[in-house]
Structure formats: C-alpha cells, structure tokens
Design an enzyme around this catalytic site. Structure first.
Site, short mmCIF file in Angstrom:
data_model
loop_
_atom_site.label_atom_id
_atom_site.label_comp_id
_atom_site.label_asym_id
_atom_site.label_seq_id
_atom_site.Cartn_x
_atom_site.Cartn_y
_atom_site.Cartn_z
N LYS A 1 0.84 -1.20 0.00
CA LYS A 1 0.00 0.00 0.00
C LYS A 1 0.88 1.25 0.00
O LYS A 1 2.10 1.16 0.21
CB LYS A 1 -0.90 -0.02 1.24
CG LYS A 1 -0.14 -0.13 2.56
CD LYS A 1 -1.04 -0.55 3.72
CE LYS A 1 -0.25 -0.65 5.02
NZ LYS A 1 -1.05 -1.22 6.11
N ARG B 1 -10.19 -0.81 15.04
CA ARG B 1 -9.91 -0.01 13.85
C ARG B 1 -10.83 -0.44 12.71
O ARG B 1 -11.70 0.32 12.30
CB ARG B 1 -8.43 -0.13 13.45
CG ARG B 1 -8.04 0.80 12.33
CD ARG B 1 -6.56 0.74 11.97
NE ARG B 1 -6.17 -0.49 11.29
CZ ARG B 1 -4.99 -0.66 10.70
NH1 ARG B 1 -4.07 0.31 10.74
NH2 ARG B 1 -4.70 -1.79 10.10
N TYR C 1 15.67 29.80 8.84
CA TYR C 1 14.45 30.48 9.27
C TYR C 1 14.42 30.64 10.78
O TYR C 1 14.71 29.69 11.51
CB TYR C 1 13.22 29.69 8.82
CG TYR C 1 12.88 29.85 7.37
CD1 TYR C 1 12.56 31.09 6.82
CD2 TYR C 1 12.89 28.74 6.53
CE1 TYR C 1 12.23 31.21 5.48
CE2 TYR C 1 12.56 28.85 5.18
CZ TYR C 1 12.24 30.10 4.67
OH TYR C 1 11.93 30.21 3.34
N MET D 1 11.96 23.99 3.17
CA MET D 1 11.17 23.14 2.27
C MET D 1 12.07 22.33 1.34
O MET D 1 11.84 21.15 1.09
CB MET D 1 10.21 24.00 1.44
CG MET D 1 9.27 23.17 0.57
SD MET D 1 8.26 24.16 -0.54
CE MET D 1 7.19 25.00 0.62
C1 LIG Z 1 -0.29 -2.18 6.75
C2 LIG Z 1 -0.87 -3.49 7.16
C3 LIG Z 1 -0.06 -4.63 7.20
C4 LIG Z 1 1.44 -4.59 6.98
O1 LIG Z 1 2.03 -4.06 8.14
P1 LIG Z 1 3.62 -4.03 8.35
O2 LIG Z 1 3.75 -3.64 9.77
O3 LIG Z 1 4.14 -3.01 7.41
O4 LIG Z 1 4.12 -5.38 8.03
C5 LIG Z 1 -0.67 -5.85 7.47
N1 LIG Z 1 -2.00 -5.94 7.71
C6 LIG Z 1 -2.80 -4.85 7.72
C7 LIG Z 1 -4.24 -5.01 8.01
C8 LIG Z 1 -2.26 -3.58 7.47
O5 LIG Z 1 -3.05 -2.51 7.50
#
Ligand SMILES: *Cc1c(COP(=O)(O)O)cnc(C)c1O
Length: 379
Positions: A40, A139, A260, A308
C-alpha cells in the site's frame, strides 16, 4: 555498475535485490505458512510497481493494498494470476468495479458484507472476499459476534467465496504484551466457525512472534523494505539509500544566525553546508537542530530549521580539502538507518519511508545492476 542518471539534486536508491532477499527471509521464518506482501501507499513510498515485480520474481502471489485505486495500478504490474486484496474494503458504490476487476475486498463491516452479497446476487456468481474480525484494535473489522452470526448464515457461502479470515494486531511490535495472546484467542474462537478458510493474523512484526501467530498467511509490509518491525531483528537487509547534493558551503562568524527564525546562532566560527533535501522531500521539520547527514562516515549535525527544499549541516568534522559543493552526503544508508532517522524525528520508520517524496531521482538495483527508474518530479 552505475548507469549514469541525468544530473540530480538527490537520489533515492531502492535495492530490489534486498527486498527479494527480505521476502525469502520471511518465507523461511514463517513456513509452513505462506507470506503475502503489503504494498500500500505506493509500496511504502518506494514504488509499488518496482517492489511488486521484485516480489513476483521471488515467488509472491498474494498482495495487499489499502485502496481500489492502488489495486488497479498494481494489476498492470502483476497480471491476472495474483490475488490482490484491498485492506480498507469497499467504498460505497465501488462494488461492481471491484467485482469486474477480480479484486478481493477485505470486508470490514456488516454493511460491506451486505453490499458485497448484493453485488454477488446481481452478478449471479459468488464473489471472492476476505473477512476481517476486530479482535481488539478497534480499527477495522466485524465484531466477533457479527462474524459468528455471518458464519451461521448458510446462504453466505453461495454468495461469497471466502478466501481469508483475518485480524490485525494492535501491539505486534511489542512481543511481551499480553494483549497479543488475547487477540489470538479471540481470533481462534471465531476461526473455529470458518473451517476450510485460510487464516491470517500477522503483519511484519507478527512474523517474528511465535508460529501460532503465523496461521496460513502472513501479511508482510515494512520488513520487506528492510526496516526491523521489532527492535533487535537483525536478519533483514536495508533496501533504501538516500543521498543529497551539497548546494553551497560557507564559513560563518560567531554570532551569525542560520536558517528560518535564526534559531541557531554560531558560538564559534562554523563551516556549514546547505544540502538539497527539505521537508518537501520527506525530511521531517522536527529534525531541525537534531539528527544529521553523513559524509564518508563522519557525522554532520543538522544546524537550524529544515527548509522546504534544503537543510544545513555543520561540516567542521571533515577536512576542508575533502568536501566540496556538488558532493553528495548520505541521509539514509550504511551510516544512518531509517530507524535512526525515525528516532531522531520522534516518529516511526513507516512515516519516514512513506514520506520520502517525489523529487528524488530514483535508481533501482536489480540483479546487481543499477538502473534509472525516473528522474524525480523536479530533480
Ligand atoms: C499495513 C498493514 C499490514 C502490513 O504491516 P507491516 O507492519 O508493514 O508489516 C498488514 N496488515 C494490515 C491489516 C495492514 O493494514
């Protein structure tokens, strides 16, 4: 070895050989469970296509993304034979698109389950899905009670081809926390009502928990990128290097301010270099006056605020003749890991990785050869 990329201000080197090696390490670690890959957020910022093709060559066939748009892009790299699961599930109205493309949504709520079943009825065929149970993280996922109700619904199997029952650990990176066992027990209690369906609990951190957490499929993300999910895991190969160019060198007199806000004021003559990476390139502003760049193993402390497009370091530790404008300093690499930078910035490696930004020229190491991925948006 280096194919000469066009001139650039900074370069992110992604070692796809290391990513494949990390995948093999995880495969060995979790066998007989299989290992899937979570890519992702554009492959944790490293390029989903690059990572996916490395993992495909390494034998991975199960992939996870967060969103439908990521699944659509990934399909072009992976072809039709791999499973692509969408962790965030179905956006309302996206069911038909998802079904036509053959993606596997992770159903996270009773409403998503209902919508997917309706889609299956109008398609007149069972549709593939994963089902997530919330075992304590609050979640995503059905409550254990709702998952049990679904299990007792005999029409469900006619409408849904259930490929995976999964949950997610809240504290997998803290192996001593008892809540890991609580989540495992709650998951097992539900899983008993889903015989013959593959099960999954573990993310990268979970892959380093005892084998009963590995179930049938591990969902590995950050570990593939070489970042240890649990402090002390030493078996993974770093997969990222970031170098940035020295734009300018100057020596300032005592009493002179830097950057800055003029937060830093020199108390002695100070030799400084301005480096071509700033917070727009993913170098957190919280590293102002903290953290460092490196040059030939010498630590160059960050001085003043991060801008930046640039940051400033003290190069007093390097002999004048040994460092010049146009040279590269190391921001990530053998001298400084992602975990080091995360610690200095008061964050986690995930946030550093996914924030690295689009301006760095990107080079990929594949089969020991360096190739130019693209030259960054405005490098
Ligand atoms: C992002 C995610 C993972 C992978 O997590 P890592 O800690 O990067 O291995 C696995 N399962 C779910 C549901 C996630 O949201």
């Amino acid at each position: 070895m280096e194919s000469h990329p066009p001139p650039h201000s900074s370069r992110l080197i992604i070692d796809s050989d290391a990513i494949a090696a990390n995948y093999q390490t995880l495969v060995r670690n979790v066998a007989p469970a299989t290992c899937g890959a979570v890519i992702k957020a554009d492959g944790y910022g490293l390029g989903a296509a690059t990572i996916a093709s490395a993992l495909l060559r390494a034998g991975c066939r199960s992939f996870f993304v967060a969103r439908l748009s990521e699944a659509e892009r990934l399909r072009r790299t992976l072809g039709p034979d791999c499973d692509i699961m969408i962790l965030n599930g179905l956006d309302p109205g996206s069911e038909a698109v998802c079904a036509d493309a053959g993606f596997i949504p992770v159903l996270n709520s009773s409403a998503q389950l209902t919508a997917w079943r309706a889609c299956a009825r109008s398609a007149a065929r069972p549709l593939p899905a994963a089902l997530q149970v919330d075992t304590g993280m609050s979640r995503l996922g059905l409550s254990p009670e709702a998952a049990l109700t679904a299990a007792s619904d005999t029409e469900l199997t006619e409408e849904i081809d259930l490929r995976l029952l999964m949950t997610h650990l809240a504290c997998g990176d803290e192996p001593a926390r008892e809540v890991n066992i609580d989540q495992l027990r709650r998951f097992e209690a539900v899983a008993a009502y889903y015989p013959g369906v593959a099960k999954s609990i573990a993310n990268s951190a979970g892959a380093f928990l005892p084998p009963n957490f590995h179930c049938d499929l591990v969902r590995a993300g950050i570990a593939l990128c070489g970042v240890a999910p649990v402090a002390g895991t030493k078996t993974l190969r770093p997969a990222v290097r970031l170098d940035a160019r020295i734009l300018q060198i100057r020596t300032i007199k005592p009493g002179t301010g830097v950057g800055y806000g003029l937060n830093h004021v020199a108390s002695r003559p100070q030799r400084l270099a301005t480096i071509a990476t700033g917070y727009a390139d993913g170098w957190p502003r919280s590293l102002g006056g903290k953290g460092a760049a490196w040059y030939r193993g010498v630590r160059l402390p960050i001085v003043g605020r991060i801008s930046m497009d640039s940051l400033t370091v003290d190069i007093g530790g390097v002999a004048e003749a040994d460092i010049s404008e146009g040279d590269f300093v190391e921001l990530l690499g053998p001298s400084q890991s992602i975990a080091d930078v995360a610690r200095d910035a008061g964050t986690i490696g995930y946030e550093i990785l996914t924030g690295l930004g689009k301006r760095h020229a990107r080079l990929v190491i594949e089969n020991g050869q360096m190739r130019n991925e693209h030259n960054g948006e405005a490098a």
